[in-house]
Write a protein that holds these residues in place. Structure first.
Motif, PDB file in Angstrom:
ATOM      1  N   VAL A 291       0.725  -1.292  -0.170  1.00  0.00           N
ATOM      2  CA  VAL A 291       0.157  -0.011   0.003  1.00  0.00           C
ATOM      3  C   VAL A 291       1.002   1.296   0.052  1.00  0.00           C
ATOM      4  CG1 VAL A 291      -1.725   1.331   1.304  1.00  0.00           C
ATOM      5  CG2 VAL A 291      -1.923  -1.166   1.014  1.00  0.00           C
ATOM      6  N   VAL A 292       0.430   2.387  -0.953  1.00  0.00           N
ATOM      7  CA  VAL A 292       1.278   3.468  -0.954  1.00  0.00           C
ATOM      8  C   VAL A 292       0.659   4.496   0.247  1.00  0.00           C
ATOM      9  CG1 VAL A 292       1.782   5.791  -2.158  1.00  0.00           C
ATOM     10  CG2 VAL A 292       1.709   3.264  -3.234  1.00  0.00           C
ATOM     11  N   GLY A 293       1.570   5.124   1.193  1.00  0.00           N
ATOM     12  CA  GLY A 293       1.020   5.700   2.178  1.00  0.00           C
ATOM     13  C   GLY A 293       0.059   6.892   1.916  1.00  0.00           C
ATOM     14  N   GLU A 294      -0.347   7.401   2.859  1.00  0.00           N
ATOM     15  CA  GLU A 294      -1.367   8.575   2.461  1.00  0.00           C
ATOM     16  C   GLU A 294      -0.287   9.721   2.049  1.00  0.00           C
ATOM     17  OE1 GLU A 294      -4.766   9.053   2.573  1.00  0.00           O
ATOM     18  OE2 GLU A 294      -4.566   6.745   2.776  1.00  0.00           O
TER      19      GLU A 294
ATOM     20  N   LYS B  58     -12.361  13.327   0.121  1.00  0.00           N
ATOM     21  CA  LYS B  58     -13.079  12.222   0.419  1.00  0.00           C
ATOM     22  C   LYS B  58     -12.859  11.465  -0.758  1.00  0.00           C
ATOM     23  CE  LYS B  58     -18.130  10.977  -0.289  1.00  0.00           C
ATOM     24  NZ  LYS B  58     -19.282  11.729  -0.495  1.00  0.00           N
ATOM     25  N   GLU B  59     -12.319  11.890  -2.099  1.00  0.00           N
ATOM     26  CA  GLU B  59     -12.219  11.089  -3.144  1.00  0.00           C
ATOM     27  C   GLU B  59     -10.803  10.301  -2.863  1.00  0.00           C
ATOM     28  OE1 GLU B  59     -14.017  13.764  -6.990  1.00  0.00           O
ATOM     29  OE2 GLU B  59     -12.013  14.157  -5.938  1.00  0.00           O
ATOM     30  N   TYR B  60      -9.782  11.003  -2.374  1.00  0.00           N
ATOM     31  CA  TYR B  60      -8.345  10.352  -1.914  1.00  0.00           C
ATOM     32  C   TYR B  60      -8.657   9.453  -0.730  1.00  0.00           C
ATOM     33  CZ  TYR B  60      -5.518  13.372  -4.819  1.00  0.00           C
ATOM     34  OH  TYR B  60      -4.756  14.016  -5.588  1.00  0.00           O
ATOM     35  N   ALA B  61      -9.442   9.439  -0.054  1.00  0.00           N
ATOM     36  CA  ALA B  61      -9.845   8.712   1.001  1.00  0.00           C
ATOM     37  C   ALA B  61     -10.470   7.413   0.771  1.00  0.00           C
ATOM     38  CB  ALA B  61     -10.801   9.109   2.159  1.00  0.00           C
ATOM     39  N   ALA B  62     -11.341   7.388  -0.437  1.00  0.00           N
ATOM     40  CA  ALA B  62     -11.805   6.135  -1.165  1.00  0.00           C
ATOM     41  C   ALA B  62     -11.244   5.522  -1.799  1.00  0.00           C
ATOM     42  CB  ALA B  62     -13.106   6.738  -1.813  1.00  0.00           C
ATOM     43  N   THR B  63      -9.857   5.888  -2.272  1.00  0.00           N
ATOM     44  CA  THR B  63      -9.068   5.355  -3.105  1.00  0.00           C
ATOM     45  C   THR B  63      -7.700   4.681  -2.742  1.00  0.00           C
ATOM     46  OG1 THR B  63      -9.625   7.051  -4.998  1.00  0.00           O
ATOM     47  CG2 THR B  63      -7.753   5.888  -5.265  1.00  0.00           C
ATOM     48  N   THR B  64      -7.495   3.639  -3.022  1.00  0.00           N
ATOM     49  CA  THR B  64      -6.276   2.889  -2.721  1.00  0.00           C
ATOM     50  C   THR B  64      -5.088   2.844  -3.881  1.00  0.00           C
ATOM     51  OG1 THR B  64      -7.441   1.468  -0.942  1.00  0.00           O
ATOM     52  CG2 THR B  64      -5.171   0.732  -1.779  1.00  0.00           C
ATOM     53  N   ALA B  65      -3.968   3.134  -3.455  1.00  0.00           N
ATOM     54  CA  ALA B  65      -2.966   3.055  -4.460  1.00  0.00           C
ATOM     55  C   ALA B  65      -1.817   1.797  -4.037  1.00  0.00           C
ATOM     56  CB  ALA B  65      -2.083   4.378  -4.694  1.00  0.00           C
ATOM     57  N   LEU B  66      -1.456   1.069  -4.877  1.00  0.00           N
ATOM     58  CA  LEU B  66      -0.448   0.131  -4.368  1.00  0.00           C
ATOM     59  C   LEU B  66       0.597   0.183  -5.638  1.00  0.00           C
ATOM     60  CD1 LEU B  66      -2.762  -3.229  -4.237  1.00  0.00           C
ATOM     61  CD2 LEU B  66      -1.994  -1.640  -2.352  1.00  0.00           C
ATOM     62  N   ARG B  67       1.567  -0.454  -4.971  1.00  0.00           N
ATOM     63  CA  ARG B  67       2.745  -0.373  -5.913  1.00  0.00           C
ATOM     64  C   ARG B  67       3.747  -1.683  -5.647  1.00  0.00           C
ATOM     65  NH1 ARG B  67       7.700   3.242  -3.323  1.00  0.00           N
ATOM     66  NH2 ARG B  67       8.438   1.916  -1.719  1.00  0.00           N
ATOM     67  N   ILE B  68       4.216  -2.224  -6.614  1.00  0.00           N
ATOM     68  CA  ILE B  68       5.094  -3.320  -6.467  1.00  0.00           C
ATOM     69  C   ILE B  68       6.578  -3.278  -7.182  1.00  0.00           C
ATOM     70  CG2 ILE B  68       4.416  -4.321  -9.003  1.00  0.00           C
ATOM     71  CD1 ILE B  68       4.424  -6.965  -7.823  1.00  0.00           C
ATOM     72  N   SER B  69       7.403  -3.693  -6.615  1.00  0.00           N
ATOM     73  CA  SER B  69       8.884  -3.655  -6.805  1.00  0.00           C
ATOM     74  C   SER B  69       9.150  -4.223  -8.363  1.00  0.00           C
ATOM     75  CB  SER B  69       9.840  -4.075  -5.914  1.00  0.00           C
ATOM     76  OG  SER B  69      11.239  -4.179  -6.358  1.00  0.00           O
ATOM     77  N   LEU B  70      10.117  -3.658  -9.091  1.00  0.00           N
ATOM     78  CA  LEU B  70      10.320  -4.052 -10.390  1.00  0.00           C
ATOM     79  C   LEU B  70      11.716  -4.698 -10.344  1.00  0.00           C
ATOM     80  CD1 LEU B  70       9.455  -1.187 -12.667  1.00  0.00           C
ATOM     81  CD2 LEU B  70       8.186  -3.088 -12.510  1.00  0.00           C
ATOM     82  N   ALA B  71      11.960  -5.042  -9.161  1.00  0.00           N
ATOM     83  CA  ALA B  71      13.219  -5.928  -8.870  1.00  0.00           C
ATOM     84  C   ALA B  71      13.262  -7.495  -9.366  1.00  0.00           C
ATOM     85  CB  ALA B  71      13.716  -6.027  -7.419  1.00  0.00           C
ATOM     86  N   GLU B  72      12.134  -8.061  -9.444  1.00  0.00           N
ATOM     87  CA  GLU B  72      11.959  -9.522  -9.738  1.00  0.00           C
ATOM     88  C   GLU B  72      11.188  -9.278 -11.048  1.00  0.00           C
ATOM     89  OE1 GLU B  72      11.095 -14.108  -8.295  1.00  0.00           O
ATOM     90  OE2 GLU B  72      10.412 -12.400  -7.215  1.00  0.00           O
TER      91      GLU B  72
END
Length: 212
Positions: free
Chosen positions: A112-115, A143-157
């Protein structure tokens, strides 16, 4: 510099087409608007297309807080793929036909990308879609940001696999009298279509859409 493959990214079939070069990986990700994410849950195995973008050494996605996929992706490893089809390769033999393409496969677990970083990440997404757009639209509200989740994945593998060039026919097929070559395919930018309720002149990033 190429990075060493892992057990999951080691390409065995068509190994000469494989690359572990981070620069090539970044270029393939940056050229994409959509990735496919494979994961499993209690209902089975799924592969879902979703919008993506890159910042640094991570691939990002976003969605509603209630997204089943986003909830599962922080609990398990997954596989992310991107493919750009560049052409159909017509050979002299039916079984030598192939495709020219650029593809990437990423393994790992999303976080999860932090707030504090989420707003910037989502603004980066807008800039990936259309550079210059973010400054001319209403920014998201709390409100829009609070309802949205952003995720990230490393490109290392990760691993890239690329095929380009003409057909590779067997020597005994070279004398067959049929056309051989490549039928190129490309993503084309069309002429912008204004909203019927918008009477404003097109800004630079819209006017330049076709040529940029």
């Amino acid at each position: 510099m190429n990075t060493a493959p892992s057990l999951r990214t080691q390409v065995k079939r068509g190994a000469p087409k494989a690359s572990y070069d981070p620069a090539l990986l970044h270029a393939i990700v940056d050229a994409a608007y959509i990735c496919q994410i494979a994961f499993a849950d209690a209902h089975g195995v799924h592969c879902i297309p979703t919008a993506c973008w890159r910042s640094g050494d991570h691939l990002y996605i976003h969605g509603s807080n209630g997204s089943r996929m986003l909830q599962r992706l922080t609990e398990q490893d997954c596989c992310v793929t991107i493919t750009h089809l560049d052409g159909l390769v017509l050979a002299r033999s039916a079984f030598s036909h192939t495709m020219n393409y650029r593809s990437a496969m990423v393994y790992g677990r999303f976080e999860v990308v932090g707030e504090a970083a989420k707003r910037q990440a989502l603004e980066d997404f807008m800039e990936h879609l259309v550079p210059g757009r973010q400054a001319l639209v209403r920014s998201g509200n709390d409100k829009e940001y609070a309802a949205t989740t952003a995720l990230r994945i490393s490109l290392a593998e990760a691993v890239c696999k690329v095929r380009s060039g003409p057909p590779s026919d067997d020597e005994e097929d070279m004398g067959i009298a049929t056309w051989a070559g490549v039928l190129p395919l490309a993503q084309v930018r069309g002429t912008p279509v204004p909203d019927p309720q918008c009477a404003l002149p097109a800004p630079d990033h819209v006017r330049d859409w076709v040529t940029s």
